[in-house]
Enzyme design. Sequence first.
Site, PDB file in Angstrom:
ATOM      1  N   LYS A 165       4.735   9.082   8.409  1.00 13.01           N
ATOM      2  CA  LYS A 165       4.501   8.522   9.744  1.00 13.01           C
ATOM      3  C   LYS A 165       5.511   8.992  10.799  1.00 13.01           C
ATOM      4  O   LYS A 165       5.408  10.130  11.246  1.00 13.01           O
ATOM      5  CB  LYS A 165       4.366   7.003   9.641  1.00 13.01           C
ATOM      6  CG  LYS A 165       3.144   6.656   8.760  1.00 13.01           C
ATOM      7  CD  LYS A 165       2.594   5.264   8.849  1.00 13.01           C
ATOM      8  CE  LYS A 165       1.238   5.194   8.193  1.00 13.01           C
ATOM      9  NZ  LYS A 165       1.103   4.320   7.058  1.00 13.01           N
ATOM     10  N   ASP A 208       9.361   2.451  -0.484  1.00 15.06           N
ATOM     11  CA  ASP A 208       8.376   3.108   0.371  1.00 15.06           C
ATOM     12  C   ASP A 208       8.711   2.726   1.811  1.00 15.06           C
ATOM     13  O   ASP A 208       8.408   1.615   2.263  1.00 15.06           O
ATOM     14  CB  ASP A 208       6.961   2.649  -0.017  1.00 15.06           C
ATOM     15  CG  ASP A 208       5.887   3.254   0.884  1.00 15.06           C
ATOM     16  OD1 ASP A 208       6.222   3.749   1.976  1.00 15.06           O
ATOM     17  OD2 ASP A 208       4.702   3.205   0.498  1.00 15.06           O
ATOM     18  N   TYR A 213       0.861  -1.185   0.000  1.00 20.55           N
ATOM     19  CA  TYR A 213       0.000   0.000   0.000  1.00 20.55           C
ATOM     20  C   TYR A 213       0.893   1.229   0.000  1.00 20.55           C
ATOM     21  O   TYR A 213       1.851   1.312   0.764  1.00 20.55           O
ATOM     22  CB  TYR A 213      -0.896   0.004   1.239  1.00 20.55           C
ATOM     23  CG  TYR A 213      -1.760   1.242   1.364  1.00 20.55           C
ATOM     24  CD1 TYR A 213      -2.786   1.507   0.444  1.00 20.55           C
ATOM     25  CD2 TYR A 213      -1.573   2.148   2.400  1.00 20.55           C
ATOM     26  CE1 TYR A 213      -3.585   2.639   0.557  1.00 20.55           C
ATOM     27  CE2 TYR A 213      -2.372   3.287   2.523  1.00 20.55           C
ATOM     28  CZ  TYR A 213      -3.374   3.521   1.601  1.00 20.55           C
ATOM     29  OH  TYR A 213      -4.169   4.639   1.721  1.00 20.55           O
TER      30      TYR A 213
HETATM   31  C1  LIG Z   1       0.475   4.639   5.693  1.00 20.52           C
HETATM   32  C2  LIG Z   1       1.225   4.299   4.488  1.00 20.52           C
HETATM   33  C3  LIG Z   1       1.198   5.130   3.366  1.00 20.52           C
HETATM   34  C4  LIG Z   1       0.284   6.315   3.256  1.00 20.52           C
HETATM   35  O1  LIG Z   1       0.575   7.307   4.167  1.00 20.52           O
HETATM   36  P1  LIG Z   1      -0.572   8.407   4.475  1.00 20.52           P
HETATM   37  O2  LIG Z   1       0.137   9.396   5.350  1.00 20.52           O
HETATM   38  O3  LIG Z   1      -1.661   7.663   5.176  1.00 20.52           O
HETATM   39  O4  LIG Z   1      -1.004   8.963   3.186  1.00 20.52           O
HETATM   40  C5  LIG Z   1       2.026   4.815   2.313  1.00 20.52           C
HETATM   41  N1  LIG Z   1       2.829   3.733   2.342  1.00 20.52           N
HETATM   42  C6  LIG Z   1       2.860   2.905   3.398  1.00 20.52           C
HETATM   43  C7  LIG Z   1       3.804   1.751   3.383  1.00 20.52           C
HETATM   44  C8  LIG Z   1       2.037   3.147   4.494  1.00 20.52           C
HETATM   45  O5  LIG Z   1       2.013   2.271   5.502  1.00 20.52           O
END
Ligand SMILES: *Cc1c(COP(=O)(O)O)cnc(C)c1O
Length: 417
Positions: free
Chosen positions: A257, A229, A136
């Site tokens: 995050k 990511d 994701y």
């Molecule tokens: C949470 C998350 C996102 C998205 O971040 P948001 O601040 O919610 O847009 C993207 N990549 C990973 C791996 C995530 O866990």
Amino acid sequence: MSFELYKRALKSFPGGVNSPARLLKPYPLYVKGAKGSRLKTLDEKELIDYCLAFGPLILGSANDYVTEEIKERLELGWIYGLCTEEEILLAEKIKKYFNMDLLRFVNSGAEASMNAIRAIRGYKGKRKIIMFEGNYHGSYDDLLVKAGSSMVGLPSSLGVLEDSTKNTLVLIYNDVEGLIKAVRENKEDLAGIIVEPIACNMGLVIPDFEFIKALREVCDSYDALLIFDEIVTGFRMREYSAQNFFKVYPDLTTLGKVIGGGFPIGVFGGKEEIMKKISPQGNVHNAGTFNAHPISIYAGLKTLEYIEKFNAIDKACNFAYNIGRNLVKMVQDFGLEARVNHIASMFQIFFTKGEIRNFSDVKRCDSEKYLRFHGEMMKKGVYLAPSQFETNFTSSAHNEIDLELTLKAMEEALRLK
Ligand SMILES: *Cc1c(COP(=O)(O)O)cnc(C)c1O
């Protein structure tokens, strides 16, 4: 109380919530406050928190040092439409642990992913992107994709156009052969690959080192770019990043995050030759009213300072290791059909016999059983990740008492099966 509020919320928000994962059954929790490892709900329930806002709270909630610093910082105003020294300091700190020459602060992980993809497409002048099923990268059309009959992704949401997803190829995580084949077949128009170097959005899936190595090698061989990511893994690992853990380095990295200390933030950054294409230096557009928001930046900076000074990540990792190790033992001792994955400051239990290596494996799990386990744990005062497809997180605020209570609750809840 929470139930009454939920009924009212249904009249204001679709589904009663502002992000789908917050919708617990039979109704979502309404929070009164949180401190350290504990959440308190408006129903006066105290819960040991392993969701931690889905990752950001590496120090737990309302860390004293960070709280005091932010309070003072607020007195100076909180947004200017101009630059601050602190944004440079935070960038310099981040660059110590990631393969980044230049970076840009944005407001969310989704924005970071969107801009990283735009950057590599702009730099290469190519269209196609490879991603992996079960990864994701945020709420962004081109990556809101599910596997189709071929590798070409289909929209996973209404309102996302096939025009947005037809250049996104979806492959199986951990499948080196599939990866090499797809890159070879699409090399003419392939801009690059985006991947979670540890998959944290289909439960917790730890890749083979061979897979991570292959990602780098295949990009080098076929002139494609690699994006890690690290929105979850950034500042959640003993090495501070998955790239340092694997010693495999991407061309661009996305963060979010933890680096905002729990305030909204995102980052994309990496090699100078790519990043210098970003506006105003280059012609790949990015701009934002709230980019490098001074309070997010300051909260992030103070969080990273605290992490470095007090080995906060090691603490969180030790805690997750203790939970993980004990869970493995419980599964063995009770003869359960379950698997436990744990690494760094994360752990998850999967109700299945088989190994957990990719999205299909996770989909085969008994996710109803997970929800029953989650419900039992909540009755016992422990708030776990609310779905089999999420990951549990630990923080430096989790302590010995939390460990004891959590393990006892897990033992009782697992024995019920
Ligand atoms: C949470 C998350 C996102 C998205 O971040 P948001 O601040 O919610 O847009 C993207 N990549 C990973 C791996 C995530 O866990």
